[in-house]
Design a protein around this motif. Structure first.
Motif, short mmCIF file in Angstrom:
data_model
loop_
_atom_site.label_atom_id
_atom_site.label_comp_id
_atom_site.label_asym_id
_atom_site.label_seq_id
_atom_site.Cartn_x
_atom_site.Cartn_y
_atom_site.Cartn_z
N ARG A 149 0.85 -1.19 0.00
CA ARG A 149 0.00 0.00 0.00
C ARG A 149 0.88 1.24 0.00
O ARG A 149 1.83 1.34 0.78
CB ARG A 149 -0.92 -0.01 1.22
N TRP A 150 0.52 2.19 -0.86
CA TRP A 150 1.26 3.45 -0.96
C TRP A 150 0.29 4.60 -0.67
O TRP A 150 -0.84 4.61 -1.16
CB TRP A 150 1.82 3.65 -2.37
N ASP A 151 0.75 5.57 0.10
CA ASP A 151 0.03 6.83 0.29
C ASP A 151 0.85 7.95 -0.33
O ASP A 151 2.06 8.08 -0.04
CB ASP A 151 -0.18 7.13 1.78
N VAL A 153 0.39 -1.97 -7.28
CA VAL A 153 0.34 -1.53 -5.89
C VAL A 153 -0.97 -0.80 -5.63
O VAL A 153 -1.63 -0.33 -6.56
CB VAL A 153 1.55 -0.63 -5.54
N VAL A 173 -2.80 2.38 -4.18
CA VAL A 173 -2.42 3.78 -3.97
C VAL A 173 -3.60 4.58 -3.45
O VAL A 173 -4.69 4.55 -4.04
CB VAL A 173 -1.90 4.43 -5.27
N VAL A 220 4.43 2.47 2.01
CA VAL A 220 5.27 3.51 1.42
C VAL A 220 4.51 4.82 1.51
O VAL A 220 3.34 4.88 1.13
CB VAL A 220 5.62 3.21 -0.05
N TYR A 270 12.03 0.94 -3.11
CA TYR A 270 11.31 0.24 -2.04
C TYR A 270 11.79 -1.20 -1.92
O TYR A 270 12.02 -1.71 -0.81
CB TYR A 270 9.81 0.30 -2.32
#
Length: 380
Positions: A7-9, A37, A39, A85, A376
């Motif tokens: 998971r990416w923010d 991924v 997002v 991330v 990453y």
């Protein structure tokens, strides 16, 4: 990938209308489409976002667009779990409760500051270095760039091949332009103009109007329209308006979404662009360009301009290099453009060939999204 669907923010504060959200929206979509991924894109101004993505509902706190979870960045932050991330785009400050959530994770997230694009020498040395810490969570610098050992540029998979096919298909270009209400007459050079306010514009338009080669200038709605109005002696320019003065046709276009803007850049012989997102897209167009860099205090933006020109003009003959460099400097100083434009026109074939070569050279590097994912992977 060590973890399935990390998971990416991505956090974005809209500073200059479209530049910051333009970059983060492209990045978010590419991460989802090409790297599988998840997002969440946190945006503090959905009205600006709506111009790039008309499907956005500015009233919704949470929605999905093209596989990206779009979240309204609220004034009063509500608790959410921190992602694997975390990207703070362009040094924006994360909400304090979210930083606490990062520190509360059993495995701290990778925290990145995605910085502004620059060709300056120091970027190579700073890219990927640790920055500040919040408790035990380490932040890292991540710099897009034009050289090896930087984060590269945003470039979707297959972009240059799609561009090549489009530029070789006259009927596809004609159909696209006609969809915008543009009829390109044979023998006219087509120029796009997307810029901040600029006192030097009038001299450039004067030069184009008196040139023996007729020009058709396409101006998407934006901040430069006021200067165009003053030169034309009209008020209230809007999308669809067309004005002709001698050898120059000026046409106002609607503000278009990003994929259409790419096609516009690919259709033109010369592109004047501004900021960061359109600047990068103009380079992928493989056509000569003019960059209006975002103005900064104490004119430090001019250092960035010169650093890019140093890289970009390598391989050009001295006259061609001096012509395009002089044009860029005059444009960014807001001074008379005429002589610089005429000098640039003299070297059009060389500058066209160079623009394509520069594009292909930049495409040898990993694109920004791929570089972030690899960072990453290495970090985890």
């Amino acid at each position: 990938m060590p973890q399935t669907n990390p998971r990416w923010d991505i956090f974005c504060t809209v500073v200059d209308n479209f530049g910051d959200i333009g970059v983060t929206w492209r990045l978010a979509r590419q991460l989802v489409a090409e790297h599988s991924v998840q997002v969440r894109l946190w945006v503090d101004d959905l009205r600006a976002f709506e111009r790039l993505c008309p499907e956005i509902d500015i009233q919704l706190a949470q929605q999905w667009q093209q596989g990206v979870e779009v979240r309204q960045w609220p004034a009063e932050w509500l608790p959410v779990d921190a992602a694997d991330v975390v990207i703070a785009a362009f040094a924006c400050q994360l909400p304090a409760p979210y930083m606490d959530a990062m520190a509360a994770r059993a495995q701290p997230p990778l925290w990145l500051n995605l910085d502004y694009l620059s060709a300056e020498d120091w970027v190579v040395g700073c890219h990927g270095l640790p920055s500040v810490k919040y408790r035990h969570v380490q932040k890292y610098f991540f710099f897009p760039g034009f050289r090896q050992d930087t984060g590269g540029l945003l470039r979707e998979r297959g972009l240059l091949e799609r561009r090549r096919k489009f530029q070789q298909d006259a009927s596809a270009q004609r159909e696209f332009l006609q969809g915008l209400g543009v009829d390109r007459a044979p023998g006219r050079q087509l120029i796009s103009l997307f810029a901040y306010e600029n006192a030097g514009l009038a001299s450039w338009l004067d030069c184009l109007a008196s040139d023996s080669t007729p020009s058709h200038m396409l101006v998407p709605e934006g901040r430069i329209l006021g200067d165009v109005e003053r030169w034309l002696g009209v008020e209230g320019l809007a999308a669809g308006d067309v004005h002709v003065r001698d050898g120059l046709t000026v046409q106002v276009l609607p503000f278009v979404r990003q994929d259409q803007y790419d096609l516009l850049l690919w259709s033109c012989d010369f592109n004047a662009v501004r900021g960061e997102d359109s600047f990068v897209r103009a380079q992928w167009a493989g056509r000569p360009l003019l960059w209006h860099i975002y103005r900064q205090d104490e004119d430090i933006h001019l250092d960035k301009l010169e650093a890019f020109l140093t890289l970009y003009t390598k391989g050009l003959t001295r006259p061609a290099s001096e012509a395009i460099s002089g044009l860029w400097r005059a444009w960014n100083a807001g001074v008379t453009m005429s002589d610089h434009w005429l000098a640039t026109r003299k070297h059009s074939p060389e500058l066209q060939q160079h623009a394509e070569a520069w594009c292909l050279e930049q495409a040898l590097q990993d694109d920004l999204a791929a570089a972030l994912v690899q960072f990453y992977v290495n970090w985890i």
